[in-house]
Write a protein that holds these residues in place. Structure first.
Motif, mmCIF file in Angstrom:
data_model
loop_
_atom_site.group_PDB
_atom_site.id
_atom_site.type_symbol
_atom_site.label_atom_id
_atom_site.label_comp_id
_atom_site.label_asym_id
_atom_site.label_seq_id
_atom_site.Cartn_x
_atom_site.Cartn_y
_atom_site.Cartn_z
ATOM 1 N N GLY A 84 -5.269 12.809 -34.225
ATOM 2 C CA GLY A 84 -4.222 13.600 -33.580
ATOM 3 C C GLY A 84 -4.526 15.085 -33.622
ATOM 4 N N ARG A 85 -5.235 15.516 -34.641
ATOM 5 C CA ARG A 85 -5.685 16.910 -34.735
ATOM 6 C C ARG A 85 -7.127 17.065 -34.277
ATOM 7 N NH1 ARG A 85 -3.543 18.593 -40.800
ATOM 8 N NH2 ARG A 85 -1.294 18.347 -40.410
ATOM 9 N N LEU A 86 -7.941 16.062 -34.573
ATOM 10 C CA LEU A 86 -9.367 16.163 -34.300
ATOM 11 C C LEU A 86 -9.659 16.229 -32.803
ATOM 12 C CD1 LEU A 86 -12.230 16.158 -35.467
ATOM 13 C CD2 LEU A 86 -12.173 13.649 -35.373
ATOM 14 N N VAL A 87 -8.928 15.474 -31.992
ATOM 15 C CA VAL A 87 -9.198 15.438 -30.553
ATOM 16 C C VAL A 87 -8.986 16.816 -29.908
ATOM 17 C CG1 VAL A 87 -8.318 14.540 -28.355
ATOM 18 C CG2 VAL A 87 -8.908 12.968 -30.198
ATOM 19 N N PRO A 88 -7.802 17.446 -30.047
ATOM 20 C CA PRO A 88 -7.653 18.775 -29.417
ATOM 21 C C PRO A 88 -8.552 19.835 -30.039
ATOM 22 C CG PRO A 88 -5.703 18.216 -30.720
ATOM 23 C CD PRO A 88 -6.533 16.988 -30.644
ATOM 24 N N ALA A 89 -8.762 19.759 -31.354
ATOM 25 C CA ALA A 89 -9.626 20.749 -32.010
ATOM 26 C C ALA A 89 -11.064 20.627 -31.510
ATOM 27 C CB ALA A 89 -9.571 20.572 -33.522
ATOM 28 N N SER A 90 -11.559 19.407 -31.349
ATOM 29 C CA SER A 90 -12.927 19.207 -30.873
ATOM 30 C C SER A 90 -13.077 19.642 -29.422
ATOM 31 C CB SER A 90 -13.329 17.736 -31.022
ATOM 32 O OG SER A 90 -13.371 17.350 -32.379
ATOM 33 N N ALA A 91 -12.079 19.345 -28.589
ATOM 34 C CA ALA A 91 -12.140 19.762 -27.187
ATOM 35 C C ALA A 91 -12.207 21.284 -27.085
ATOM 36 C CB ALA A 91 -10.932 19.232 -26.430
ATOM 37 N N LEU A 92 -11.355 21.976 -27.842
ATOM 38 C CA LEU A 92 -11.345 23.435 -27.819
ATOM 39 C C LEU A 92 -12.654 24.001 -28.362
ATOM 40 C CD1 LEU A 92 -9.929 26.177 -27.468
ATOM 41 C CD2 LEU A 92 -8.959 25.850 -29.759
ATOM 42 N N ALA A 93 -13.100 23.502 -29.516
ATOM 43 C CA ALA A 93 -14.332 24.015 -30.121
ATOM 44 C C ALA A 93 -15.541 23.741 -29.239
ATOM 45 C CB ALA A 93 -14.528 23.386 -31.498
ATOM 46 N N GLY A 94 -15.583 22.556 -28.609
ATOM 47 C CA GLY A 94 -16.689 22.252 -27.711
ATOM 48 C C GLY A 94 -16.729 23.190 -26.522
ATOM 49 N N ALA A 95 -15.552 23.486 -25.949
ATOM 50 C CA ALA A 95 -15.493 24.406 -24.812
ATOM 51 C C ALA A 95 -15.972 25.793 -25.209
ATOM 52 C CB ALA A 95 -14.063 24.458 -24.277
ATOM 53 N N VAL A 96 -15.461 26.315 -26.325
ATOM 54 C CA VAL A 96 -15.845 27.655 -26.774
ATOM 55 C C VAL A 96 -17.325 27.699 -27.148
ATOM 56 C CG1 VAL A 96 -15.462 29.407 -28.554
ATOM 57 C CG2 VAL A 96 -13.510 28.219 -27.526
ATOM 58 N N PHE A 97 -17.810 26.645 -27.806
ATOM 59 C CA PHE A 97 -19.215 26.613 -28.223
ATOM 60 C C PHE A 97 -20.153 26.651 -27.026
ATOM 61 C CE2 PHE A 97 -22.983 23.903 -28.947
ATOM 62 C CZ PHE A 97 -23.643 24.695 -29.878
ATOM 63 N N LEU A 98 -19.857 25.876 -25.982
ATOM 64 C CA LEU A 98 -20.781 25.841 -24.850
ATOM 65 C C LEU A 98 -20.686 27.128 -24.023
ATOM 66 C CD1 LEU A 98 -22.825 23.699 -24.274
ATOM 67 C CD2 LEU A 98 -21.453 22.919 -22.364
ATOM 68 N N ILE A 99 -19.519 27.761 -23.992
ATOM 69 C CA ILE A 99 -19.436 29.079 -23.351
ATOM 70 C C ILE A 99 -20.316 30.073 -24.105
ATOM 71 C CG2 ILE A 99 -17.911 31.040 -22.881
ATOM 72 C CD1 ILE A 99 -15.674 29.047 -22.339
ATOM 73 N N ARG A 144 -19.181 29.219 -13.390
ATOM 74 C CA ARG A 144 -20.164 28.832 -14.403
ATOM 75 C C ARG A 144 -19.501 28.704 -15.770
ATOM 76 N NH1 ARG A 144 -26.223 30.960 -15.048
ATOM 77 N NH2 ARG A 144 -26.649 30.232 -17.158
ATOM 78 N N THR A 145 -18.645 29.643 -16.106
ATOM 79 C CA THR A 145 -17.973 29.614 -17.409
ATOM 80 C C THR A 145 -16.976 28.463 -17.491
ATOM 81 O OG1 THR A 145 -18.207 32.022 -17.579
ATOM 82 C CG2 THR A 145 -16.611 30.975 -19.026
ATOM 83 N N LEU A 146 -16.258 28.193 -16.404
ATOM 84 C CA LEU A 146 -15.302 27.089 -16.401
ATOM 85 C C LEU A 146 -16.008 25.743 -16.546
ATOM 86 C CD1 LEU A 146 -12.822 28.241 -13.598
ATOM 87 C CD2 LEU A 146 -12.429 28.243 -16.072
ATOM 88 N N VAL A 147 -17.134 25.580 -15.861
ATOM 89 C CA VAL A 147 -17.895 24.327 -15.992
ATOM 90 C C VAL A 147 -18.468 24.204 -17.398
ATOM 91 C CG1 VAL A 147 -19.952 23.091 -15.207
ATOM 92 C CG2 VAL A 147 -18.402 24.111 -13.540
ATOM 93 N N ALA A 148 -18.928 25.314 -17.979
ATOM 94 C CA ALA A 148 -19.426 25.272 -19.363
ATOM 95 C C ALA A 148 -18.321 24.820 -20.314
ATOM 96 C CB ALA A 148 -19.953 26.650 -19.766
ATOM 97 N N ALA A 149 -17.113 25.356 -20.127
ATOM 98 C CA ALA A 149 -15.986 24.955 -20.983
ATOM 99 C C ALA A 149 -15.676 23.471 -20.813
ATOM 100 C CB ALA A 149 -14.755 25.799 -20.653
ATOM 101 N N ALA A 150 -15.640 23.000 -19.565
ATOM 102 C CA ALA A 150 -15.338 21.584 -19.316
ATOM 103 C C ALA A 150 -16.421 20.681 -19.893
ATOM 104 C CB ALA A 150 -15.186 21.344 -17.807
ATOM 105 N N CYS A 151 -17.682 21.071 -19.738
ATOM 106 C CA CYS A 151 -18.780 20.263 -20.286
ATOM 107 C C CYS A 151 -18.730 20.222 -21.808
ATOM 108 C CB CYS A 151 -20.115 20.823 -19.819
ATOM 109 S SG CYS A 151 -20.476 20.538 -18.079
ATOM 110 N N GLY A 152 -18.484 21.371 -22.418
ATOM 111 C CA GLY A 152 -18.406 21.391 -23.878
ATOM 112 C C GLY A 152 -17.288 20.525 -24.400
ATOM 113 N N ALA A 153 -16.115 20.611 -23.754
ATOM 114 C CA ALA A 153 -14.983 19.790 -24.173
ATOM 115 C C ALA A 153 -15.267 18.308 -23.957
ATOM 116 C CB ALA A 153 -13.731 20.207 -23.408
ATOM 117 N N GLY A 154 -15.812 17.956 -22.787
ATOM 118 C CA GLY A 154 -16.086 16.560 -22.489
ATOM 119 C C GLY A 154 -17.110 15.939 -23.410
ATOM 120 N N LEU A 155 -18.185 16.656 -23.693
ATOM 121 C CA LEU A 155 -19.222 16.120 -24.574
ATOM 122 C C LEU A 155 -18.729 16.005 -26.016
ATOM 123 C CD1 LEU A 155 -22.329 18.040 -23.179
ATOM 124 C CD2 LEU A 155 -21.740 15.634 -22.838
ATOM 125 N N ALA A 156 -17.929 16.990 -26.471
ATOM 126 C CA ALA A 156 -17.376 16.911 -27.826
ATOM 127 C C ALA A 156 -16.425 15.732 -27.961
ATOM 128 C CB ALA A 156 -16.661 18.216 -28.173
#
Length: 350
Positions: free
Chosen positions: A295-310, A79-91
């Motif tokens: 170049g910074r926004l893409v990895p930062a958004s993926a990480l923040a989206g994953a953490v936010f949805l978790i 559940r947590t892994l899917v939440a992280a993937a969904c948050g990253a993908g949507l961000a």
């Protein structure tokens, strides 16, 4: 000689800086996943989590309670892994759409892509379209692609501006939401309708390991595509004409990026339902932190989206004792005020 040495020193400095932030981001993600596994309806000690991980990942044979084993490994971790993937993908989808259409309010939810994916998934589930040959993810992808094409065509017919695109997205969302409700009312029984309506609000309760094998590769693929086209997305900030003058193959890049966005959105919606505001709020928050360069926004958004949805998933399990709140409700409670701030701060550009 001196210039070459200076260039080499600068290159090592950049590499070390990238390595540092990459390791820090990985550590933050791992910590968020651990917290997502430990915290829940029934708090579990970190020792039990470590024991279950050791037994399943490294073949250890430590004694562990079977109930704890099931909760940790078969329920909370996927559940947590899917939440992280969904948050990253949507961000990431929000980053791409905001870059391509040059509108601060663009995201899969507002542009109707999520609604189209929901309609496609429900059509396959309730109406049995495809006779079982078409999976839910394929139906969601078809619905998302159809929704985006319809919204883009309507916006183009209305003048092609970014304001028209957002308005067309709102109209498309309403249309596909109405179609989804019609399909449910026409073909679903009462129990099936309740389950689908709860799923449409965002639901991670039914997520298991097979869902991880869909969500994580889709998010990782989208992340790699976005990283590859960071320079192109920087160029699109100034418009398609400016991007073309810089040597960007505009049409090809648009097709690839929109395809990756549709794939990520459709996969996540087919697994957990429609979750709004992640793709809208997270990219803007990260622009404030790391700046507009992709170049910074893409990895930062993926990480923040994953953490936010978790974090949102943890809140959905703990806000009301003994009851799970749909995760879409939690993201909307955070995202709606964020949407208002974005709307006000960009009132001259929208």
């Amino acid at each position: 000689m001196i210039m070459r040495a200076a260039s080499g020193s600068q290159g090592r400095s950049v590499f070390l800086r990238v390595l540092f932030w990459s390791l820090l981001g990985a550590a933050a993600l791992i910590l968020a996943i651990l917290i997502g596994v430990v915290v829940g309806e029934t708090p579990l000690p970190l020792e039990s989590v470590a024991t279950v991980f050791a037994n399943n990942l490294w073949g250890a044979t430590y004694p562990v309670d079977r109930i704890d084993q099931g909760i940790i490994w078969s329920y909370r971790l996927p559940r947590t892994l899917v939440a992280a993937a969904c948050g990253a993908g949507l961000a990431l989808s929000g980053v791409v759409l905001q870059s391509l259409v040059r509108n601060a309010l663009a995201d899969p939810y507002l542009l109707g892509v999520s609604a189209g994916a929901s309609t496609g998934a429900v059509a396959v589930t309730v109406l049995g379209i495809g006779g079982g040959a078409i999976g839910i993810s394929a139906g969601a992808f078809s619905g998302a692609a159809l929704a985006f094409l319809l919204v883009a065509a309507l916006a183009r017919a209305a003048g092609g501006g970014s304001v028209q695109l957002v308005l067309a997205g709102i109209a498309g969302s309403q249309l596909f939401n109405a179609l989804t409700s019609f399909f449910i009312a026409k073909s679903a029984n009462a129990e099936q309708a309740r389950g689908i309506m709860f799923w449409l609000l965002g639901n991670l309760s039914g997520v298991r390991w097979p869902d991880v094998t869909l969500a994580v590769p889709a998010a990782f693929f989208g992340f790699l595509v976005c990283l590859w086209f960071t320079r192109a997305m920087d160029a699109f900030t100034f418009g398609a004409s400016s991007a073309a003058s810089l040597g960007i193959a505009v049409r090809r890049v648009q097709i690839v990026l929109i395809g990756a966005t549709t794939l990520m959105t459709a996969t996540m919606v087919s697994l957990v339902g429609s979750i709004g505001f992640v793709g809208l709020v997270i990219p803007h928050a990260m622009r404030f932190v790391v700046g507009p360069r992709h170049g910074r926004l893409v990895p930062a958004s993926a990480l923040a989206g994953a953490v936010f949805l978790i974090a949102a998933d943890i809140a959905s399990r703990t806000l009301i004792p003994g009851q799970v709140v749909p995760i879409g409700v939690v993201t909307a409670l955070v995202g709606a005020p964020g949407f208002a701030l974005i709307l006000i701060s960009n009132r001259r550009r929208i």
